[in-house]
Write a protein that holds these residues in place. Sequence first.
Motif, mmCIF file in Angstrom:
data_model
loop_
_atom_site.group_PDB
_atom_site.id
_atom_site.type_symbol
_atom_site.label_atom_id
_atom_site.label_comp_id
_atom_site.label_asym_id
_atom_site.label_seq_id
_atom_site.Cartn_x
_atom_site.Cartn_y
_atom_site.Cartn_z
ATOM 1 N N GLN A 188 -16.434 29.287 27.863
ATOM 2 C CA GLN A 188 -15.242 29.001 27.064
ATOM 3 C C GLN A 188 -14.240 28.228 27.910
ATOM 4 O O GLN A 188 -14.274 28.285 29.147
ATOM 5 C CB GLN A 188 -14.659 30.289 26.467
ATOM 6 N N ALA A 189 -13.372 27.464 27.220
ATOM 7 C CA ALA A 189 -12.388 26.629 27.909
ATOM 8 C C ALA A 189 -11.252 26.296 26.966
ATOM 9 O O ALA A 189 -11.374 26.424 25.745
ATOM 10 C CB ALA A 189 -13.051 25.332 28.383
ATOM 11 N N VAL A 190 -10.133 25.857 27.576
ATOM 12 C CA VAL A 190 -8.977 25.375 26.806
ATOM 13 C C VAL A 190 -8.536 24.067 27.460
ATOM 14 O O VAL A 190 -8.401 24.012 28.688
ATOM 15 C CB VAL A 190 -7.815 26.403 26.845
ATOM 16 N N ASN A 191 -8.335 23.018 26.673
ATOM 17 C CA ASN A 191 -7.981 21.725 27.278
ATOM 18 C C ASN A 191 -6.465 21.516 27.322
ATOM 19 O O ASN A 191 -5.692 22.408 26.941
ATOM 20 C CB ASN A 191 -8.708 20.569 26.572
ATOM 21 N N GLU A 192 -6.037 20.341 27.747
ATOM 22 C CA GLU A 192 -4.608 20.076 27.966
ATOM 23 C C GLU A 192 -3.804 20.073 26.666
ATOM 24 O O GLU A 192 -2.588 20.212 26.696
ATOM 25 C CB GLU A 192 -4.403 18.769 28.745
ATOM 26 N N ASP A 193 -4.460 19.890 25.538
ATOM 27 C CA ASP A 193 -3.739 19.925 24.259
ATOM 28 C C ASP A 193 -3.785 21.302 23.606
ATOM 29 O O ASP A 193 -3.320 21.464 22.473
ATOM 30 C CB ASP A 193 -4.333 18.878 23.303
ATOM 31 N N GLY A 194 -4.359 22.265 24.330
ATOM 32 C CA GLY A 194 -4.439 23.625 23.777
ATOM 33 C C GLY A 194 -5.613 23.817 22.833
ATOM 34 O O GLY A 194 -5.739 24.865 22.196
ATOM 35 N N ASN A 195 -6.494 22.826 22.741
ATOM 36 C CA ASN A 195 -7.691 22.973 21.905
ATOM 37 C C ASN A 195 -8.648 23.938 22.616
ATOM 38 O O ASN A 195 -8.794 23.890 23.834
ATOM 39 C CB ASN A 195 -8.409 21.619 21.720
ATOM 40 N N THR A 196 -9.291 24.778 21.798
ATOM 41 C CA THR A 196 -10.152 25.814 22.383
ATOM 42 C C THR A 196 -11.625 25.488 22.174
ATOM 43 O O THR A 196 -12.003 24.766 21.242
ATOM 44 C CB THR A 196 -9.863 27.182 21.727
ATOM 45 N N PHE A 197 -12.428 26.053 23.067
ATOM 46 C CA PHE A 197 -13.877 25.839 22.997
ATOM 47 C C PHE A 197 -14.583 27.119 23.409
ATOM 48 O O PHE A 197 -14.204 27.762 24.391
ATOM 49 C CB PHE A 197 -14.302 24.706 23.938
ATOM 50 N N ILE A 198 -15.617 27.492 22.661
ATOM 51 C CA ILE A 198 -16.465 28.622 23.057
ATOM 52 C C ILE A 198 -17.870 28.358 22.533
ATOM 53 O O ILE A 198 -18.044 27.797 21.442
ATOM 54 C CB ILE A 198 -15.888 29.974 22.558
ATOM 55 N N ASP A 199 -18.879 28.718 23.322
ATOM 56 C CA ASP A 199 -20.262 28.518 22.872
ATOM 57 C C ASP A 199 -21.188 29.400 23.716
ATOM 58 O O ASP A 199 -20.833 29.811 24.828
ATOM 59 C CB ASP A 199 -20.669 27.040 23.027
ATOM 60 N N ASP A 200 -22.365 29.672 23.158
ATOM 61 C CA ASP A 200 -23.420 30.369 23.899
ATOM 62 C C ASP A 200 -24.503 29.360 24.238
ATOM 63 O O ASP A 200 -24.923 28.582 23.366
ATOM 64 C CB ASP A 200 -24.029 31.500 23.053
ATOM 65 N N VAL A 201 -24.940 29.371 25.496
ATOM 66 C CA VAL A 201 -25.974 28.424 25.923
ATOM 67 C C VAL A 201 -27.120 29.186 26.571
ATOM 68 O O VAL A 201 -26.932 30.285 27.108
ATOM 69 C CB VAL A 201 -25.412 27.364 26.902
ATOM 70 N N THR A 202 -28.300 28.586 26.514
ATOM 71 C CA THR A 202 -29.496 29.254 27.023
ATOM 72 C C THR A 202 -30.299 28.307 27.905
ATOM 73 O O THR A 202 -29.936 27.120 28.045
ATOM 74 C CB THR A 202 -30.319 29.797 25.835
ATOM 75 N N GLU A 203 -31.363 28.835 28.484
ATOM 76 C CA GLU A 203 -32.212 28.059 29.391
ATOM 77 C C GLU A 203 -32.521 26.675 28.827
ATOM 78 O O GLU A 203 -33.028 26.565 27.708
ATOM 79 C CB GLU A 203 -33.509 28.845 29.593
ATOM 80 N N GLY A 204 -32.197 25.640 29.601
ATOM 81 C CA GLY A 204 -32.473 24.261 29.185
ATOM 82 C C GLY A 204 -31.277 23.558 28.557
ATOM 83 O O GLY A 204 -31.324 22.350 28.341
ATOM 84 N N ASP A 205 -30.187 24.301 28.260
ATOM 85 C CA ASP A 205 -28.982 23.670 27.712
ATOM 86 C C ASP A 205 -28.099 23.141 28.840
ATOM 87 O O ASP A 205 -28.243 23.555 29.998
ATOM 88 C CB ASP A 205 -28.183 24.687 26.875
ATOM 89 N N VAL A 206 -27.186 22.238 28.488
ATOM 90 C CA VAL A 206 -26.254 21.703 29.488
ATOM 91 C C VAL A 206 -24.813 21.908 29.023
ATOM 92 O O VAL A 206 -24.546 22.051 27.819
ATOM 93 C CB VAL A 206 -26.511 20.204 29.784
ATOM 94 N N TRP A 207 -23.888 21.943 29.990
ATOM 95 C CA TRP A 207 -22.463 21.941 29.653
ATOM 96 C C TRP A 207 -21.735 21.041 30.618
ATOM 97 O O TRP A 207 -22.279 20.633 31.652
ATOM 98 C CB TRP A 207 -21.886 23.363 29.636
ATOM 99 N N PHE A 208 -20.499 20.725 30.268
ATOM 100 C CA PHE A 208 -19.653 19.921 31.152
ATOM 101 C C PHE A 208 -18.205 20.355 30.992
ATOM 102 O O PHE A 208 -17.722 20.500 29.866
ATOM 103 C CB PHE A 208 -19.759 18.426 30.799
ATOM 104 N N PHE A 209 -17.523 20.574 32.107
ATOM 105 C CA PHE A 209 -16.083 20.829 32.074
ATOM 106 C C PHE A 209 -15.383 19.736 32.882
ATOM 107 O O PHE A 209 -15.686 19.549 34.069
ATOM 108 C CB PHE A 209 -15.747 22.217 32.634
ATOM 109 N N PRO A 210 -14.442 19.008 32.234
ATOM 110 C CA PRO A 210 -13.744 17.935 32.954
ATOM 111 C C PRO A 210 -12.870 18.496 34.080
ATOM 112 O O PRO A 210 -12.506 19.676 34.047
ATOM 113 C CB PRO A 210 -12.869 17.295 31.860
ATOM 114 N N PRO A 211 -12.512 17.656 35.046
ATOM 115 C CA PRO A 211 -11.641 18.095 36.143
ATOM 116 C C PRO A 211 -10.381 18.758 35.588
ATOM 117 O O PRO A 211 -9.803 18.269 34.610
ATOM 118 C CB PRO A 211 -11.281 16.795 36.864
ATOM 119 N N GLY A 212 -9.978 19.856 36.209
ATOM 120 C CA GLY A 212 -8.709 20.498 35.845
ATOM 121 C C GLY A 212 -8.765 21.384 34.616
ATOM 122 O O GLY A 212 -7.840 22.163 34.391
#
Length: 465
Positions: A188-212
């Motif tokens: 899960q994450a929250v970006n600079e505009d306050g938009n929220t993100f949550i997800d479940d990931v499993t073997e073989g999936d990818v994610w990315f979190f930007p700097p900061g």
Amino acid sequence: MKSALVLALLTLLPSVHGAPALPKRDGGNPPLRGPEDLLGYSPDNKLTGQTTEEIPYTLVPGQKEDADLGLYLDFSNNDNPQPIRGSLGGTDPGPRNRELDRQNSDKLAPPGTDHGQTINANWPMSLSKAKLGLDGAGWSRQENIVVMPDATKMAGVDMRLEAGAYRELHWHLAGEWSLVLNGSCRIQAVNEDGNTFIDDVTEGDVWFFPPGVPHSIQALDVGVEFLLVFDDGSFSEDNTFLASEIFAHNPKSVLSKNFDLPISAFDNIPDGELFIFPGTPAPEDIEEQNVTTAAGPIPRSQAYSYHFSEQPVHVVPGGSVKIVDPATFPIASDFAAAVVTVHPGAMREVHWHPSSDEWSFFIKGTGRATLLEAPSTATTFDYHPGDVGYFPKSHSHYIENTGDEDLVFVEVLQADRFSDISLGQWLGSTSKQIVGDTLKLPESALDHLKSEKQYVVAGSTDSAQ
Ligand SMILES: *[C@@H]1O[C@H](CO)[C@@H](O)[C@H](O)[C@H]1NC(C)=O
Ligand SMILES: *[C@@H]1O[C@H](CO)[C@@H](O)[C@H](O)[C@H]1NC(C)=O
């Protein structure tokens, strides 16, 4: 050969010298330094009584073949592997680490085509110190420029979280790209505009979190292991910004003012980093943790995860490939990756990446690669699961499966599109006259060149071929 062997033995066995008796103290323990008459030549310390002892060893299939043929030498079941290739080399009476020699036959007995010294393109995570999480919650191991000084563009971490354990709320200066290696987790994450993100990931999936962008990771019920790749070779997981530290290192009066809370609200905050620590199990229904805000969720086009595990593989002659890059995962704007499967005997073809260095991680099976640096420096490296590989921009390399099971690895680039130049496609798409004049290949070979990129070429496991 025999006289070289005797010489090697002589230099290693000083005890056979006819040395004068060392002066002894009362207790019989000789002093730390020896007598002056050991210095240089004297008629008293001539070598005497040499016996030649044969070193017992056997050569493996391919080891006596021409060194330039460079066949893979399987030392894994060889008691005493020797630095011998074709007519080159000689025996090694030790000191040595035979376990490492068995695993790195291309280092002990390099192909005759290797030349000079390239950068080091292999780092086994097994040589990285594990950072152990609290209360049995997990661990992590990292590779960065401290251990691979030429791997300047990317660094990596292999991390394990036991069931329910967290990688605590944090952010960092680098962008973080991840491939789940085993199990599953909630991110899960929250970006600079306050938009929220949550997800479940499993073997073989990818994610990315930007700097900061602050985020957290919690293992679901079977635990999780994942690979993290950062867009900065000097990244260190010891230098991330942690929720625990921002609370521990701001005055409590400031925290009180910031949150409009009494000082006593901060009585039990952690006094230092948590990093990896046990948690209460995440609710099975992700909706229970999906926080609704006025700013709303992160738009799907900017999602921080990509369910890469569900993307079918693209079948190629010697295995399969699948690619994830900003064309389908736009938030990871500088990460382009390919997961490659190479069947036994097959080989990721000779290629190079014109737009980026390659940071790779070996997931399954064994392989080897030759890195070529212009104009004529080349080193062959052997890879095992958990090893990091690094191939600088436009430097040619291949990855050959050296075992009898599938080889699986991921190639990660800093690029907005996954791309490579294939040696085969280049020459197969060039006039036969030009190629023939240059390389003196027979007409039949020129006719055989293919203009289609192969990615992975099929091959035989029979080293005698
Ligand atoms: C994941 O880990 C479990 C437990 O060690 C193991 O049984 C399983 O084979 C692993 N999966 C893969 C794909 O490696
Ligand atoms: C979370 O809620 C938003 C609506 O506010 C929805 O768009 C999104 O799909 C939900 N995410 C999950 C993981 O359920």
